[in-house]
Design an enzyme around this catalytic site. Sequence first.
Site, short mmCIF file in Angstrom:
data_model
loop_
_atom_site.label_atom_id
_atom_site.label_comp_id
_atom_site.label_asym_id
_atom_site.label_seq_id
_atom_site.Cartn_x
_atom_site.Cartn_y
_atom_site.Cartn_z
N ALA A 1 0.84 -1.20 0.00
CA ALA A 1 0.00 0.00 0.00
C ALA A 1 0.88 1.25 0.00
O ALA A 1 1.87 1.32 0.73
CB ALA A 1 -0.92 0.00 1.21
N LYS A 2 0.51 2.21 -0.84
CA LYS A 2 1.25 3.47 -0.88
C LYS A 2 0.62 4.39 0.16
O LYS A 2 -0.23 5.24 -0.15
CB LYS A 2 1.20 4.07 -2.29
CG LYS A 2 2.23 5.17 -2.55
CD LYS A 2 2.22 5.56 -4.03
CE LYS A 2 3.16 6.72 -4.31
NZ LYS A 2 4.57 6.35 -4.17
N THR A 3 1.04 4.20 1.39
CA THR A 3 0.40 4.81 2.55
C THR A 3 1.11 6.08 2.98
O THR A 3 2.34 6.12 3.01
CB THR A 3 0.41 3.80 3.71
OG1 THR A 3 -0.19 2.58 3.28
CG2 THR A 3 -0.33 4.34 4.91
N TYR B 1 5.98 7.21 4.61
CA TYR B 1 7.01 8.10 4.11
C TYR B 1 7.77 8.84 5.22
O TYR B 1 8.77 9.49 4.95
CB TYR B 1 6.43 9.03 3.05
CG TYR B 1 6.21 8.25 1.78
CD1 TYR B 1 7.16 8.25 0.77
CD2 TYR B 1 5.09 7.44 1.62
CE1 TYR B 1 6.99 7.49 -0.38
CE2 TYR B 1 4.92 6.66 0.50
CZ TYR B 1 5.87 6.69 -0.51
OH TYR B 1 5.72 5.90 -1.64
#
Length: 322
Positions: free
Chosen positions: A160-162, A166
């Site tokens: 998942a690009k959560t 980051y």
Amino acid sequence: MTPLYDRDGWIWLDGEWLSWRDASTHLLTHTLHYGMGCFEGVRAYAGPRGTHLFRVAEHTRRLLDSAHALDIPLSFRAGTLIQAQRDCLKRNGLSNAYLKPTVFLGAEGLGLRAKGLSTHVMIAAWDLGEYISAEAATFGLRALTSSWARHHVNISLCRAKTNGHYVNSMLALNTAVKAGFDETIMLDPEGYVAEASAANVFLLRDGVLHTPEISSCLQGITRDSVIRLAREVLGFEVRERRITRDELYTADEAFLTGTAAEILPLRELDGRHIGARAGAPRPEEPISEDSITARLQRLYKQVTRAELDDGLAVFNEWLMPG
């Protein structure tokens, strides 16, 4: 440099268009406090037949997959979100642009058990400009292996690009930049190469391309594009497997891939000159135009800019008019 908030334009929010300067959310927005949300970075390019979005369907599917994995309900389907991205380019008069569809939770409550939170989707687009300097693309990056480990599959949702992921990337990158490097290479919790701060990693050794298997790193769309181009156009074998850091030290070539970064050579890691065994150019020299990295750079540019000859026509499926 003009602040990102201080510009003319339009931002899509939950099916409505807001003027750029009026687009805002509440200070108690749940995602701002806890990082529970997901996003995409999508590129639009100007080509011979006008502006087009690159692999927008795949990016939008990953956004929906990320929201589903996070158990965030969405009322918008892929087709609606894709059309909104196309409209965002037109309304803002953009040809070369970076788009950021983002899913976030509302301000109805705070806390880990907050109930009844609304889900919101916003799409903004702007001219990315020269995201990476020509020098970096030509001479390559100097990187430092990070002491910060990448995520583990039982700690977070690695596919998942959560938003919250980051923080990990920024900690690693900031440490490397403060030490005088351009980028960082992150290892997984078992010590194998995962990815850079926000890019996937490839190495070339004895005519074979290698890239870390998808476990603790993001399943990059540029990564997938490069694998297909290397295999189907250039005829290279590509192996997805576990990679150790010393394999990067002794690689013939190495490079990073990402939506914003595209393809960037990795010239040095931890003070070791990558490609020394294969006679790669020294730091003061540009990478060879005959290198696999340079060939893939040129090929990727052809495909993303819609400069496709008959041999590349199959990749028209990756381009959608803006």
